[in-house]
Write an enzyme that holds these catalytic residues in place. Structure first.
Site, PDB file in Angstrom:
ATOM      1  N   LYS A   1     103.346 -33.655 -33.161  1.00 31.19           N
ATOM      2  CA  LYS A   1     104.217 -33.328 -34.297  1.00 31.19           C
ATOM      3  C   LYS A   1     105.664 -33.380 -33.827  1.00 31.19           C
ATOM      4  CE  LYS A   1     106.369 -30.059 -35.973  1.00 31.19           C
ATOM      5  NZ  LYS A   1     107.495 -30.844 -36.500  1.00 31.19           N
TER       6      LYS A   1
ATOM      7  N   GLU B   1     108.428 -25.566 -22.778  1.00 28.47           N
ATOM      8  CA  GLU B   1     109.699 -26.006 -22.189  1.00 28.47           C
ATOM      9  C   GLU B   1     110.789 -25.594 -23.158  1.00 28.47           C
ATOM     10  OE1 GLU B   1     110.166 -27.173 -19.351  1.00 28.47           O
ATOM     11  OE2 GLU B   1     108.339 -28.195 -18.728  1.00 28.47           O
TER      12      GLU B   1
ATOM     13  N   CYS C   1     118.758 -29.738 -22.609  1.00 31.39           N
ATOM     14  CA  CYS C   1     118.421 -28.356 -22.280  1.00 31.39           C
ATOM     15  C   CYS C   1     118.807 -28.007 -20.849  1.00 31.39           C
ATOM     16  CB  CYS C   1     116.938 -28.144 -22.487  1.00 31.39           C
ATOM     17  SG  CYS C   1     115.974 -29.389 -21.630  1.00 31.39           S
TER      18      CYS C   1
ATOM     19  N   GLU D   1     122.730 -20.448 -25.724  1.00 31.13           N
ATOM     20  CA  GLU D   1     122.698 -21.907 -25.645  1.00 31.13           C
ATOM     21  C   GLU D   1     123.445 -22.487 -26.847  1.00 31.13           C
ATOM     22  OE1 GLU D   1     118.860 -23.897 -26.262  1.00 31.13           O
ATOM     23  OE2 GLU D   1     119.284 -25.023 -24.434  1.00 31.13           O
TER      24      GLU D   1
END
Ligand code: NAD
Length: 490
Positions: free
Chosen positions: A183, A259, A293, A392
């Site tokens: 997905k 992750e 990331c 972040e």
């Protein structure tokens, strides 16, 4: 087969390319804001059919046991994708806003090439190990260890490096003998749909082994996590969503591989070329507009050289051309969407509200009236407790923080809920090793070394994730362990 027609995108369910039950949705080019294609909008019913197909393919075929066949299929997929490389490149740049230069590496060509690495592992891995004889409770016994596929894998992926992340899951999951339901993120359905079309039409991968369900609906990800027919979830995305994934997967106690996000520290020691290291760090966060990331988004420099570091970083950032991702000279393209641009801009406002100074950048480039572009931005004058230094941002934004020596640098680097990546620059090997040992993070670059490659495990400490992707460690995430005990052998 040609991959070009924009609206030929379909779901891949049980070996067939089918329309989404929810119709289609627009694919927007983030550099131009133009609609460049349409993707199939999958629904809960489509996801249900995809999971059923993956379950059937795992339970009723030889896929998980025929290692040589899987290796052949993975090489077929690699070769087929390579024959479409230029079409894929054009579409990837248009959908992701990925700078063309990156499509020669991690945005496209690299992960396709890596399918060969996974094929080699399927062929050469030691699926069985002899543990020898023993006498547990006085019973003479011979033990064998078998490694077997986990079963049906649900793979949920984000938009920033869609091919890299899709293949970092498909490659090892298939090589290990699992079947998969992929997905992809709603922002980048096209990359996945094209791979689905190639799988269906140009490989021998059996029906049901790979299923791809594109959708605007995030709930399909949650459905995959809670469905008891799925044995393992491999997820890449934000830490917030990672928590929801883990909670949903706990209902059926499935294995979870995560992750997640990062806020990695780039540590410059006082014996380093501080200006050179700071320039390098500043340039690095502009690559793909900071949508990585593992990028080091906190620059930690010796307090006495803070001004020198800020000046060098600002100069490097100001020199980065923000622009058209089709231009081979561009490294900093657009953000993926207006929503992400709004989010990044909210952090730029927050930086000043928190008392920081925007040294360079701080807004949208004046020469771009279309596209979701943000200028490379350097923020100084804050400490590590600020939200801008803790959260972040996922844009081309670097925060420069002062440190008071090696121990203090380690302390600041570790003062984060994340632990994904990092970097150390210096000249004294003992001091560098001390920092390497002290920083709690999954990957570290020393003096410009890059950790990214197919055989190098990647992943996070703390709230940056659970498990490792890539390498043998990444492959083994997709395996179960079966211990078989029989009569002792002589
Ligand atoms: P996101 O978490 O919003 O979405 C990721 C995927 O999860 C999408 O496919 C989305 O549809 C799906 N999803 C959303 N809600 C869900 C739910 N409740 N259950 C299951 N699935 C759900 O992330 P994003 O905005 O697409 O990507 C950016 C984030 O990804 C950043 O935080 C970045 O750090 C992270 N990321 C991490 C890595 C890594 O390897 N550590 C790599 C790339 C990106």
């Amino acid at each position: 087969m040609t991959l070009r027609p924009a609206d030929s995108s379909a779901l891949l369910v049980d070996g067939k390319l089918i329309p989404g039950s929810g119709g289609t949705f627009d694919i927007v080019n983030p550099a131009t804001e133009e609609i460049v294609g349409r993707a199939a909008d999958g629904t809960a019913a489509d996801m249900d059919a995809a999971i059923a197909a993956a379950r059937r393919a795992f339970d009723t075929t030889d896929w998980s046991r025929d290692h040589a066949f899987r290796a052949r299929c993975l090489r077929q997929l690699r070769d087929a994708l390579q024959s479409h490389l230029e079409e894929l490149r054009e579409i990837t740049i248009a959908e992701v806003g990925a700078p063309a230069v990156l499509t020669h590496g991690p945005q496209l060509a690299g992960p396709i090439e890596d399918l060969g690495y996974w094929a080699d592992l399927a062929e050469n891995y030691s699926w069985e190990q002899d543990l020898g004889n023993a006498t547990p409770m006085g019973v003479p016994t011979h033990r064998r260890l078998l490694r077997e596929a986990v079963g049906v894998v649900g793979a949920i992926t984000p938009w920033n490096f869609p091919h890299q992340i899709n293949f970092a899951k498909l490659g090892p999951a298939l090589a290990a003998g699992n079947t998969v339901v992929l997905k992809p993120a709603p922002d980048t359905p096209w990359c996945a749909a094209l791979v689905a079309a190639v799988i269906a039409e140009e490989t021998e991968i059996p029906a049901g082994v790979v299923n791809v369900v594109t959708s605007t609906d995030h709930a399909l990800g949650a459905q995959l996590c809670s469905d008891p027919r799925v044995d393992l979830i491999t997820f890449t995305g934000s830490t917030v969503t990672g928590r929801a994934v883990m909670a949903a997967a706990s209902e059926s106690l499935k294995k979870v591989f995560l992750e997640l996000g990062g806020k990695s520290a780039f540590i410059v020691l006082d014996d380093a070329d501080v200006a050179g290291a700071s320039s390098y760090a500043a340039f690095s966060v502009t690559v793909h507009a900071g949508q990585g990331c593992a990028l080091c988004t906190r620059l930690l420099v010796p307090r006495e050289k803070y001004d020198e570091a800020v000046a060098a970083a600002a100069q490097a950032m100001a020199g980065v051309r923000v622009g058209d991702p089709t231009d081979p000279g561009t490294v900093c393209g657009p953000l993926i969407s207006a929503k992400q641009r709004d989010r990044v801009e909210s952090y730029l406002r927050l930086a000043t509200e928190e008392g920081g100074t925007v040294v360079t950048g701080g807004g949208r480039p004046r020469d771009r009236d279309r596209g979701f572009f943000v200028e490379p931005t350097l923020i100084a004058g804050l400490d590590n407790s600020s939200r801008v230094a803790q959260e972040e941002i996922f844009g081309p934004v670097l925060v420069v923080l002062p440190h008071d020596g090696d121990e203090d640098a380690i302390r600041i680097a570790n003062d984060s809920t994340y632990g994904l990546s990092g970097a150390v620059w210096g000249t004294d090997p003992d001091r560098i090793e001390h920092v390497v040992a002290g920083v709690r993070t999954g990957t570290l670059g020393v003096n410009g070394g890059l950790w990214y490659s197919a055989d190098a495990p990647f992943g996070g400490y703390k709230q940056s994730g659970i498990g490792r992707e890539m390498g043998v460690a990444g492959f083994e995430e997709y395996l179960e362990t079966k211990l078989v005990a029989g009569p002792a052998t002589s």
